[in-house]
Scaffold this active site. Sequence first.
Site, PDB file in Angstrom:
ATOM      1  N   LYS A  52       0.829  -1.337   0.085  1.00 13.93           N
ATOM      2  CA  LYS A  52      -0.110  -0.137   0.135  1.00 13.93           C
ATOM      3  C   LYS A  52       0.982   1.365   0.078  1.00 13.93           C
ATOM      4  CE  LYS A  52      -3.777  -2.415   2.099  1.00 13.93           C
ATOM      5  NZ  LYS A  52      -4.260  -2.978   3.452  1.00 13.93           N
ATOM      6  N   GLN A  96      -4.275  -1.355   9.714  1.00 13.08           N
ATOM      7  CA  GLN A  96      -4.242  -2.518   9.086  1.00 13.08           C
ATOM      8  C   GLN A  96      -4.752  -3.671  10.028  1.00 13.08           C
ATOM      9  OE1 GLN A  96      -3.104  -3.374   5.944  1.00 13.08           O
ATOM     10  NE2 GLN A  96      -4.108  -5.422   6.490  1.00 13.08           N
ATOM     11  N   ASP A 119     -10.969   2.851   4.569  1.00 11.51           N
ATOM     12  CA  ASP A 119     -11.592   1.481   4.620  1.00 11.51           C
ATOM     13  C   ASP A 119     -12.890   1.333   4.644  1.00 11.51           C
ATOM     14  OD1 ASP A 119      -9.716  -0.401   4.328  1.00 11.51           O
ATOM     15  OD2 ASP A 119      -9.256  -0.395   6.555  1.00 11.51           O
TER      16      ASP A 119
END
Length: 292
Positions: A52, A96, A119
Site C-alpha cells: 500500500k 491494518q 476503509d
Amino acid sequence: MSNVIDGRAVAEKVYVDLRGEIATLKSKEITPGLAVVLVGDDPASRAYVRSKDKMSRELGLYSVKLELPAATTQNELLARVEELNRNPHIHGILVQSPPPKHIDEAAIVRALDPRKDVDGFHPLNVAKLALGDPSAVVPCTPLGVQRMLIESKIDIAGAHVVILGRSMIVGKPLALLLMQKTKGGDATVTVVHSRSRNLEAITRSADILIAAIGRAGFVKAEHVREGAVVIDVGINRVDDPANERGYRLIGDVAFDEVAAKAAAITPVPGGVGPMTIAMLMANTVKAARQSL
Ligand code: NAP
C-alpha cells in the site's frame, strides 16, 4: 473456456484516471495523504502495508507508514489515531487488520474521523452506503469488484447477483453497493452464508456469482450456471512444497473446472486483489477531494 478478467490491467486503468485527478488536486496545492498504521509484526499484514505504501508513493501521494510494536496499548493507538485525525496533510487513515488480540478493533474504527476512514468501516460510512449517499467512503474490495464488472462491460443492472459470504468487509457492503439505484447498481442481489439452505440451487441461478467465504476451491462446476460471470474474492494459503515460500495462494473457486463453464472469471492471484489496493488509492483521492 471463459474470458479471464485481468485485475492488474483493470487496476492500471484506475491508476491512469487517478493520476489525472491527483495532478488536478496538486495544482490546487493539495497532495492526497495516506497513513497506514500497522500494530505488531504479522508477516502477511506487513506485506500488505508495504504494498500500500509503495503504491501511494508511485502515484505521488504523501504516504506515512506507522509501524507500532505488538505491545502498543489501546490508549496509545487511540492517541496515534487522534494525531492523524488532526493532521491536515493526511486525508486517509487505515489501521491494518487484524490488530493484536488486546486491541478493540471496532473502537479504533469508531475513533477514526469518518472523512478519513478510507476503509469505509466507520458506522457513519456504513450508514451512508445503506442510504445511497454518494459522499460515503465505500469499502475497497466491494468497490473494486463493482469497478471490475463495470470496466469489463458486464451488465449489472437487472442481473441476478449471488454473493457467497456476508462479512462487513466484503459480502454485506457489496450487496448494498450492487443493489443501489444508480449506475453500477440495480442488480437483484441474493446473499448466501454458512446457514443457507439449498446453496447450490441458489448459486446456480446467478448471472454473476461472487465468492467471498475464505474456503479454498469451494465453488465447483456444479455451483455455476453455464455462461455465468464468476468473481473470486477469496485468498487462501495452501501448502505447496514445490513453491519456494512453501505455500501458494488460491481462491474460493476451483478455477479450471469453473472456467470451463463460466463466460468470464477472475483468477487468484491477479484478480480482485489488485483492485482492492487501487480502490484504497481512489478512496484516498476522494477523501482529499472532499476535504476541499
Ligand atoms: P469472513 O469474515 O470469514 O466471512 C466469511 C463469510 O463466508 C461468512 O459470512 C460465512 O458465513 C461465509 N461462509 C463461510 N463458509 C461458508 C460455507 N461453507 N458456505 C457458505 N458460506 C460460508 O471472511 P471475509 O473477510 O469476508 O473474507 C472472505 C475471503 O475473501 C477470504 O478468503 C479473504 O482472505 C478474502 N478477501 C480478499 C480480499 C481481496 O482483496 N481480494 C479482501 C478481503 C477479503 P457465516 O456468516 O454464516 O459465518
